[in-house]
Scaffold this motif. Structure first.
Motif, PDB file in Angstrom:
ATOM      1  N   ILE A 229     -40.021 -43.071 -25.304  1.00 10.19           N
ATOM      2  CA  ILE A 229     -40.666 -41.763 -25.204  1.00 10.19           C
ATOM      3  C   ILE A 229     -41.084 -41.360 -26.607  1.00 10.19           C
ATOM      4  CG2 ILE A 229     -40.380 -39.317 -24.652  1.00 10.19           C
ATOM      5  CD1 ILE A 229     -38.357 -40.174 -22.500  1.00 10.19           C
ATOM      6  N   GLU A 230     -42.380 -41.111 -26.775  1.00  8.68           N
ATOM      7  CA  GLU A 230     -42.927 -40.630 -28.051  1.00  8.68           C
ATOM      8  C   GLU A 230     -43.195 -39.144 -27.873  1.00  8.68           C
ATOM      9  OE1 GLU A 230     -43.875 -42.327 -30.914  1.00  8.68           O
ATOM     10  OE2 GLU A 230     -43.551 -44.392 -30.288  1.00  8.68           O
ATOM     11  N   GLY A 231     -42.147 -38.333 -27.965  1.00 10.20           N
ATOM     12  CA  GLY A 231     -42.261 -36.899 -27.762  1.00 10.20           C
ATOM     13  C   GLY A 231     -40.885 -36.320 -27.539  1.00 10.20           C
ATOM     14  N   SER A 232     -40.820 -35.029 -27.321  1.00 11.93           N
ATOM     15  CA  SER A 232     -39.520 -34.390 -27.123  1.00 11.93           C
ATOM     16  C   SER A 232     -39.087 -34.506 -25.662  1.00 11.93           C
ATOM     17  CB  SER A 232     -39.580 -32.921 -27.550  1.00 11.93           C
ATOM     18  OG  SER A 232     -40.490 -32.216 -26.733  1.00 11.93           O
ATOM     19  N   VAL A 233     -37.774 -34.353 -25.459  1.00  9.35           N
ATOM     20  CA  VAL A 233     -37.176 -34.451 -24.129  1.00  9.35           C
ATOM     21  C   VAL A 233     -36.359 -33.194 -23.888  1.00  9.35           C
ATOM     22  CG1 VAL A 233     -35.522 -35.723 -22.698  1.00  9.35           C
ATOM     23  CG2 VAL A 233     -37.077 -36.973 -24.207  1.00  9.35           C
ATOM     24  N   GLY A 234     -36.507 -32.587 -22.712  1.00  9.77           N
ATOM     25  CA  GLY A 234     -35.711 -31.438 -22.321  1.00  9.77           C
ATOM     26  C   GLY A 234     -35.291 -31.577 -20.866  1.00  9.77           C
ATOM     27  N   VAL A 235     -34.002 -31.883 -20.636  1.00 10.22           N
ATOM     28  CA  VAL A 235     -33.474 -32.120 -19.288  1.00 10.22           C
ATOM     29  C   VAL A 235     -32.050 -31.573 -19.194  1.00 10.22           C
ATOM     30  CG1 VAL A 235     -34.872 -34.191 -18.865  1.00 10.22           C
ATOM     31  CG2 VAL A 235     -32.646 -34.427 -19.945  1.00 10.22           C
ATOM     32  N   ASP A 236     -31.484 -31.625 -17.993  1.00  9.13           N
ATOM     33  CA  ASP A 236     -30.078 -31.269 -17.826  1.00  9.13           C
ATOM     34  C   ASP A 236     -29.184 -32.403 -18.310  1.00  9.13           C
ATOM     35  OD1 ASP A 236     -30.352 -28.689 -16.709  1.00  9.13           O
ATOM     36  OD2 ASP A 236     -30.776 -29.552 -14.745  1.00  9.13           O
ATOM     37  N   GLU A 237     -29.454 -33.617 -17.821  1.00 11.05           N
ATOM     38  CA  GLU A 237     -28.655 -34.785 -18.190  1.00 11.05           C
ATOM     39  C   GLU A 237     -29.576 -35.920 -18.622  1.00 11.05           C
ATOM     40  OE1 GLU A 237     -25.629 -36.041 -15.496  1.00 11.05           O
ATOM     41  OE2 GLU A 237     -25.006 -33.995 -15.057  1.00 11.05           O
TER      42      GLU A 237
ATOM     43  N   ARG B 112     -25.484 -32.744 -20.485  1.00 11.49           N
ATOM     44  CA  ARG B 112     -24.817 -33.952 -20.965  1.00 11.49           C
ATOM     45  C   ARG B 112     -25.810 -34.982 -21.473  1.00 11.49           C
ATOM     46  NH1 ARG B 112     -24.264 -38.244 -18.329  1.00 11.49           N
ATOM     47  NH2 ARG B 112     -22.554 -39.646 -18.135  1.00 11.49           N
ATOM     48  N   VAL B 113     -25.402 -35.699 -22.532  1.00 17.00           N
ATOM     49  CA  VAL B 113     -26.159 -36.825 -23.064  1.00 17.00           C
ATOM     50  C   VAL B 113     -25.221 -38.030 -23.105  1.00 17.00           C
ATOM     51  CG1 VAL B 113     -27.322 -37.800 -25.080  1.00 17.00           C
ATOM     52  CG2 VAL B 113     -27.649 -35.403 -24.517  1.00 17.00           C
ATOM     53  N   GLU B 114     -25.687 -39.150 -22.575  1.00 13.00           N
ATOM     54  CA  GLU B 114     -24.956 -40.411 -22.667  1.00 13.00           C
ATOM     55  C   GLU B 114     -25.839 -41.391 -23.427  1.00 13.00           C
ATOM     56  OE1 GLU B 114     -23.692 -44.028 -19.705  1.00 13.00           O
ATOM     57  OE2 GLU B 114     -23.422 -41.979 -18.959  1.00 13.00           O
ATOM     58  N   LEU B 115     -25.393 -41.788 -24.626  1.00  8.56           N
ATOM     59  CA  LEU B 115     -26.139 -42.736 -25.440  1.00  8.56           C
ATOM     60  C   LEU B 115     -25.501 -44.107 -25.304  1.00  8.56           C
ATOM     61  CD1 LEU B 115     -26.616 -40.562 -28.661  1.00  8.56           C
ATOM     62  CD2 LEU B 115     -28.227 -40.896 -26.782  1.00  8.56           C
ATOM     63  N   GLY B 116     -26.225 -45.045 -24.719  1.00  8.20           N
ATOM     64  CA  GLY B 116     -25.727 -46.400 -24.563  1.00  8.20           C
ATOM     65  C   GLY B 116     -25.811 -47.160 -25.873  1.00  8.20           C
ATOM     66  N   ALA B 117     -25.304 -48.380 -25.882  1.00  5.33           N
ATOM     67  CA  ALA B 117     -25.222 -49.183 -27.102  1.00  5.33           C
ATOM     68  C   ALA B 117     -26.592 -49.492 -27.698  1.00  5.33           C
ATOM     69  CB  ALA B 117     -24.480 -50.482 -26.821  1.00  5.33           C
TER      70      ALA B 117
ATOM     71  N   MET C  49     -29.591 -32.097 -29.154  1.00  6.54           N
ATOM     72  CA  MET C  49     -28.853 -30.888 -28.797  1.00  6.54           C
ATOM     73  C   MET C  49     -28.218 -31.117 -27.433  1.00  6.54           C
ATOM     74  SD  MET C  49     -31.611 -28.154 -30.198  1.00  6.54           S
ATOM     75  CE  MET C  49     -32.984 -29.284 -30.040  1.00  6.54           C
ATOM     76  N   TYR C  50     -26.924 -30.841 -27.331  1.00  5.00           N
ATOM     77  CA  TYR C  50     -26.184 -31.224 -26.135  1.00  5.00           C
ATOM     78  C   TYR C  50     -25.027 -30.268 -25.894  1.00  5.00           C
ATOM     79  CZ  TYR C  50     -22.843 -32.808 -29.551  1.00  5.00           C
ATOM     80  OH  TYR C  50     -21.947 -32.833 -30.589  1.00  5.00           O
TER      81      TYR C  50
ATOM     82  N   PRO D  58     -31.372 -29.217 -10.873  1.00  4.20           N
ATOM     83  CA  PRO D  58     -30.713 -30.193 -11.753  1.00  4.20           C
ATOM     84  C   PRO D  58     -31.633 -31.400 -11.988  1.00  4.20           C
ATOM     85  CG  PRO D  58     -29.252 -29.530  -9.972  1.00  4.20           C
ATOM     86  CD  PRO D  58     -30.601 -28.962  -9.667  1.00  4.20           C
ATOM     87  N   THR D  59     -31.768 -31.791 -13.267  1.00  4.68           N
ATOM     88  CA  THR D  59     -32.638 -32.915 -13.606  1.00  4.68           C
ATOM     89  C   THR D  59     -31.879 -33.943 -14.427  1.00  4.68           C
ATOM     90  OG1 THR D  59     -33.452 -31.720 -15.550  1.00  4.68           O
ATOM     91  CG2 THR D  59     -34.780 -31.574 -13.550  1.00  4.68           C
TER      92      THR D  59
END
Length: 149
Positions: A60-68, A84-89, A98-99, A49-50
């Motif tokens: 981050i100037e690039g793509s992201v691939g994680v669990d959360e 899961r993705v949590e986008l703050g204000a 993609m989520y 789990p990441t």
């Protein structure tokens, strides 16, 4: 709606502080907290789990691939979160997200597509080719039906 409780940071195994820039792709296990900048792709090991937490000044100037992903900073690239993705204000994503589960605060910005992937993210769907309605076997247009002119 959004919890004001601080998250448990005991799972953070890597910290990249403000003023630090990493150039190149980064792969990690466990938890990563970023307040600095990464010029490259960030990938969490799919075998464990990441969680990636991006602070308000993190970029981050690039793509992201994680669990959360807990995002308060900026990502300029596509985001794939297997869980899961949590986008703050103050979050900003210039790319597709993609989520499986999405939590988005008022003020968060996504300049791309939000793509729900309930069984885990997959590749982006290909755009449907433009085809003539009769060739595709669909219903005729209204101007082709008798009495609808």
């Amino acid at each position: 709606m959004f919890s004001k409780k601080k998250r448990d940071i005991s799972g953070i195994s890597t910290l990249i502080g403000a003023g630090t820039t990493v150039t190149g792709d980064l792969s990690f296990r466990g938890g990563l907290h970023l307040d600095g900048r990464i010029n490259g792709d960030v990938t969490g090991d799919p075998g464990v789990p990441t969680t990636l937490t991006l602070g308000g000044d993190g970029v981050i100037e690039g793509s992201v691939g994680v669990d959360e992903l807990v995002l308060n900073g900026t990502v300029r690239g596509d985001v794939t979160a297997r869980k899961r993705v949590e986008l703050g204000a103050s979050a900003q994503v210039d790319g597709n997200v993609m989520y499986a589960v999405l939590q988005m605060a008022a003020g968060a910005r996504v300049n791309g597509r939000l793509i729900h992937q309930p069984g885990g993210p997959q590749a982006l769907p290909a755009p449907a080719p433009a085809a003539d309605a009769e060739e595709a076997g669909s219903e005729p247009a209204a101007d082709e039906l008798p009495g609808l002119r």
